[in-house]
Design a protein around this motif. Structure first.
Motif, short mmCIF file in Angstrom:
data_model
loop_
_atom_site.label_atom_id
_atom_site.label_comp_id
_atom_site.label_asym_id
_atom_site.label_seq_id
_atom_site.Cartn_x
_atom_site.Cartn_y
_atom_site.Cartn_z
N GLY A 52 -76.13 8.20 -24.90
CA GLY A 52 -76.41 6.69 -24.80
C GLY A 52 -77.02 6.23 -23.70
O GLY A 52 -78.28 5.24 -23.70
N CYS A 53 -77.83 7.25 -21.75
CA CYS A 53 -77.97 7.26 -21.37
C CYS A 53 -79.61 7.63 -21.44
O CYS A 53 -80.15 7.55 -20.90
N GLY A 54 -79.48 8.93 -21.47
CA GLY A 54 -80.51 9.77 -22.03
C GLY A 54 -80.84 11.01 -21.01
O GLY A 54 -81.66 11.59 -21.07
N ALA A 55 -79.97 10.79 -20.35
CA ALA A 55 -80.11 12.14 -19.35
C ALA A 55 -79.65 13.48 -19.73
O ALA A 55 -78.89 13.41 -20.99
N GLU A 56 -80.04 14.02 -19.50
CA GLU A 56 -79.62 15.42 -19.77
C GLU A 56 -78.60 16.28 -19.23
O GLU A 56 -78.89 15.72 -17.40
N SER A 57 -78.13 17.42 -19.66
CA SER A 57 -77.23 17.71 -19.21
C SER A 57 -76.59 18.88 -19.49
O SER A 57 -76.77 18.99 -20.26
N ALA A 58 -75.79 20.09 -18.56
CA ALA A 58 -75.91 21.69 -19.29
C ALA A 58 -74.43 21.91 -19.09
O ALA A 58 -74.05 22.93 -19.06
N ARG A 59 -73.38 21.03 -18.76
CA ARG A 59 -72.93 21.05 -17.93
C ARG A 59 -71.60 21.23 -18.98
O ARG A 59 -70.90 19.55 -19.67
N ILE A 60 -70.83 22.18 -19.41
CA ILE A 60 -69.76 21.98 -20.58
C ILE A 60 -68.39 21.54 -20.61
O ILE A 60 -67.56 22.07 -19.08
N CYS A 89 -71.94 13.78 -19.67
CA CYS A 89 -72.52 13.20 -18.97
C CYS A 89 -72.43 13.04 -17.11
O CYS A 89 -71.80 12.56 -16.77
N PRO A 90 -74.08 12.67 -16.68
CA PRO A 90 -73.86 13.26 -15.78
C PRO A 90 -74.27 11.51 -14.86
O PRO A 90 -74.11 11.35 -13.36
N THR A 91 -74.36 10.60 -16.06
CA THR A 91 -74.40 9.26 -15.29
C THR A 91 -73.38 8.76 -15.12
O THR A 91 -72.42 8.95 -16.31
N PRO A 92 -73.01 7.76 -13.64
CA PRO A 92 -71.45 7.32 -14.01
C PRO A 92 -70.63 6.62 -14.97
O PRO A 92 -70.08 6.30 -15.30
N ASP A 93 -71.97 5.89 -14.91
CA ASP A 93 -71.76 4.32 -15.52
C ASP A 93 -71.52 4.53 -17.23
O ASP A 93 -71.56 3.65 -17.84
N CYS A 94 -72.06 5.24 -17.98
CA CYS A 94 -72.44 5.72 -19.45
C CYS A 94 -71.33 6.42 -19.56
O CYS A 94 -70.17 6.70 -19.05
N ARG A 95 -70.92 6.61 -20.64
CA ARG A 95 -70.11 7.70 -21.18
C ARG A 95 -69.82 8.89 -20.62
O ARG A 95 -70.34 9.82 -20.24
N SER A 96 -68.82 9.57 -20.44
CA SER A 96 -67.67 10.44 -19.95
C SER A 96 -68.74 11.86 -20.47
O SER A 96 -68.97 12.10 -20.02
N THR A 97 -67.97 11.99 -21.47
CA THR A 97 -68.87 13.27 -21.87
C THR A 97 -69.33 13.05 -24.12
O THR A 97 -69.36 11.87 -24.29
N PHE A 98 -70.46 14.18 -24.09
CA PHE A 98 -70.98 14.16 -25.74
C PHE A 98 -71.14 15.15 -26.36
O PHE A 98 -71.05 15.81 -25.56
N ARG A 99 -71.33 15.10 -27.71
CA ARG A 99 -71.14 16.62 -28.43
C ARG A 99 -71.95 16.27 -28.18
O ARG A 99 -73.51 15.19 -28.98
N GLU A 100 -73.49 17.34 -28.76
CA GLU A 100 -74.69 17.61 -28.52
C GLU A 100 -74.43 17.80 -29.93
O GLU A 100 -73.99 18.36 -30.85
#
Length: 553
Positions: A52-60, A89-100
């Protein structure tokens, strides 16, 4: 557990070779599950990019298990169960979770690996439906024919370069109801695109999206002409030569029919027919009312005729111009016409019954009434039978060297009996030279000669030439025509009839590239998912599903 781990360790060594298509994954275990091989794998870990936003995340956030099919191994199907992570997802206004995702191995919402889908595509692209299913079954790949066709239709089509010259024409999806537009390359005669309708806005939008078109070959459609003028004002429009010739042929037939009483005088004498007498009487009646000051509408009401009929009679200055030579069909007496003429020349008073008996011995199978009517109509008088206006028009439009000598002589007699017919033959020959020699710039001089000849029946044709003057000049000058487009339309209609009631517009769009493969596919479409519609439940509680049969006709 120790034995199982040792097996895993032994298997992990060749896994990079055997399962090379799964290298982005970590293969944890390979199990022989009877008739198939079960591969358990996981994603390698690390950070992933949010779609959605293109931010990287490693939080499971959690884990998800995907089951897909891979290419067979040793004649047995391979099932891969991949554990994928759901990340936050670390971005507040983006989706809460996403599947890799696993690019290069898995696609979203697919139950097959990318390399397996590639193999299936390569087979269905060559063999289409049922044949591809039979071949894939020998490779331990079991798919239905509907799935094979869906895979074929989902193959991304390469972007074709837009040529400088294109041809456009319409064809019927459902005759007199729904039409589409086909676009081809005017140089290579290959299909480029198929548009869902034949409206000017649709073609204009397509031309704006595909700049670079310099020449558009079309028929006399004002809709396509308007679309090209809107989208590409600088483009050259080339009117089709066949349609120009066809329009001239229709106008020439009206000239021949209007002067039939003149050129028919060169044929055998004949009596007036009952229908001719009624026509001439009606002409006198209408003109008598018009001479008294009665209007056209009042004439139609008094005589019980349509207004167009009254107008047609009012435009004719002389009643003789309404006479038409009789149009006789071929009958059983025609093969014996020369024999009957010779017998009547030898013995003018020979009875008809005697002639009937003589030609019956020669093989005549008709009756006495037919022979009586044939003789009374005057079809034995003269050396030739008076041709119909349509036949004379065909002779005028045919190259003189392609006519037999006897027909050339007959045509010369007919043309010599009427000055207007002589002028028509000369003008038709000049127009044919303009077309064959690509002298489109001389069309203005030809139009001037026609108007000077006074052939008023050609005036509607000349009006059309004036309204589409630039396209006519280009069509008579450039080598492009609508012939290749008509040929593509013929093949497209054949494909349409093969898949009657079983496919939609998507097939035409795909067919514009795959061609022969889809031609084989359309004969096997059956109950395609993309053409099925759900309908209200039946009275017995079942679900009704039927084809969208209104798509084609």
């Amino acid at each position: 557990m120790t034995a199982r781990c040792s097996i895993v360790c032994e298997v992990n060594i060749p896994a990079a070779v055997v399962f090379s298509g799964l290298l982005p994954l970590v293969v944890e275990e390979v199990v022989d599950d009877g008739g198939r091989l079960l591969v358990r794998a996981r994603t390698p870990g690390g950070s992933a990019v949010c779609p959605g936003c293109g931010a990287e995340s490693a939080r499971i956030h959690g884990y998800h298990l995907r089951t897909v099919t891979d290419v067979p191994l040793d004649g047995r199907p391979v099932v891969v169960r991949v554990r994928v992570r759901r990340l936050v997802c670390p971005t507040p206004d983006c989706r809460s979770t996403f599947r890799e995702q696993v690019p290069g191995v898995l696609e979203r919402y697919q139950r097959r690996t990318i390399r397996l889908t590639g193999r299936v595509r390569s087979v269905v692209r060559e063999l289409a439906g049922r044949a591809s299913v039979r071949l894939l079954a020998t490779f331990a790949l079991r798919v239905s024919r509907q799935t094979a066709i869906r895979v074929l239709l989902r193959i991304p089509l390469p972007v074709r370069p837009i040529p400088a010259a294109i041809g456009v024409d319409d064809f019927a999806l459902r005759r007199r109801h729904t039409y589409s537009t086909i676009v081809i390359d005017a140089d290579t005669h290959e299909r480029i695109d198929v548009l869902p309708d034949r409206k000017a806005d649709t073609l204009a939008a397509w031309l704006r999206e595909h700049p670079g078109v310099e020449v558009v070959a079309r028929d006399g459609s004002t809709t396509y002409a308007e679309a090209v003028r809107r989208a590409l004002p600088a483009a050259i429009q080339a009117s089709d030569r066949w349609h120009l010739w066809h329009g001239l042929a229709q106008a020439a037939e009206k000239v021949v029919a209007a002067h039939s009483s003149c050129w028919a005088a060169a044929g055998p004498k004949r009596g007036s027919l009952v229908q001719e007498e009624s026509t001439i009487e009606r002409w006198h009646t209408i003109h008598n009312l018009l001479d008294k000051g009665v209007g056209l509408l009042d004439c139609s009401r008094r005589l019980g005729l349509s207004l167009n009929t009254v107008k047609r009679y009012a435009r004719v200055p002389e009643p003789e111009r309404l006479r038409r030579p009789p149009q006789y069909r071929a009958c059983l007496v025609d093969p014996y016409r020369d024999y009957l003429r010779a017998r009547r020349a030898e013995e003018p008073g020979v009875p008809v019954l005697k002639l009937l008996a003589e030609i019956t011995e020669l093989g005549y199978t008709g009756g006495q009434n037919l022979l009586y009517r044939y003789i009374n109509q005057g079809r034995l008088d003269g050396d030739r039978i008076t041709p119909s206006p349509r036949r004379v028009t065909r002779w005028v439009l045919t190259r003189r060297e392609n006519l037999p000598e006897a027909r050339q002589a007959h045509l010369d007699e007919l043309l010599g009996a009427c000055p207007e017919m002589t002028a028509l033959a000369e003008l038709v020959g000049q127009f044919a030279q303009l077309m064959s020699e690509r002298r489109g710039t001389d069309i203005d001089g030809w139009i001037k000669q026609v108007r000077e000849a006074g052939l008023v029946e050609l005036e509607p044709f000349l009006t059309g030439l004036d309204q589409d003057h630039d396209a006519v000049v280009a069509g008579l000058t450039l080598p492009y025509s609508n012939g290749p487009t008509e040929g593509v339309n013929t093949k497209t209609k054949l494909i349409k009839r093969q898949m009657y009631g079983r496919a939609g517009f998507l097939c035409f769009d795909t067919e514009s590239y795959w061609g022969e493969t889809l031609f084989a596919t359309t004969t096997e479409l059956g109950t395609e998912p993309f053409v099925l519609q759900s309908h209200p439940r039946r009275s017995d509680g079942g679900q009704c599903r039927r084809f969208r049969a209104t798509t084609f006709a």
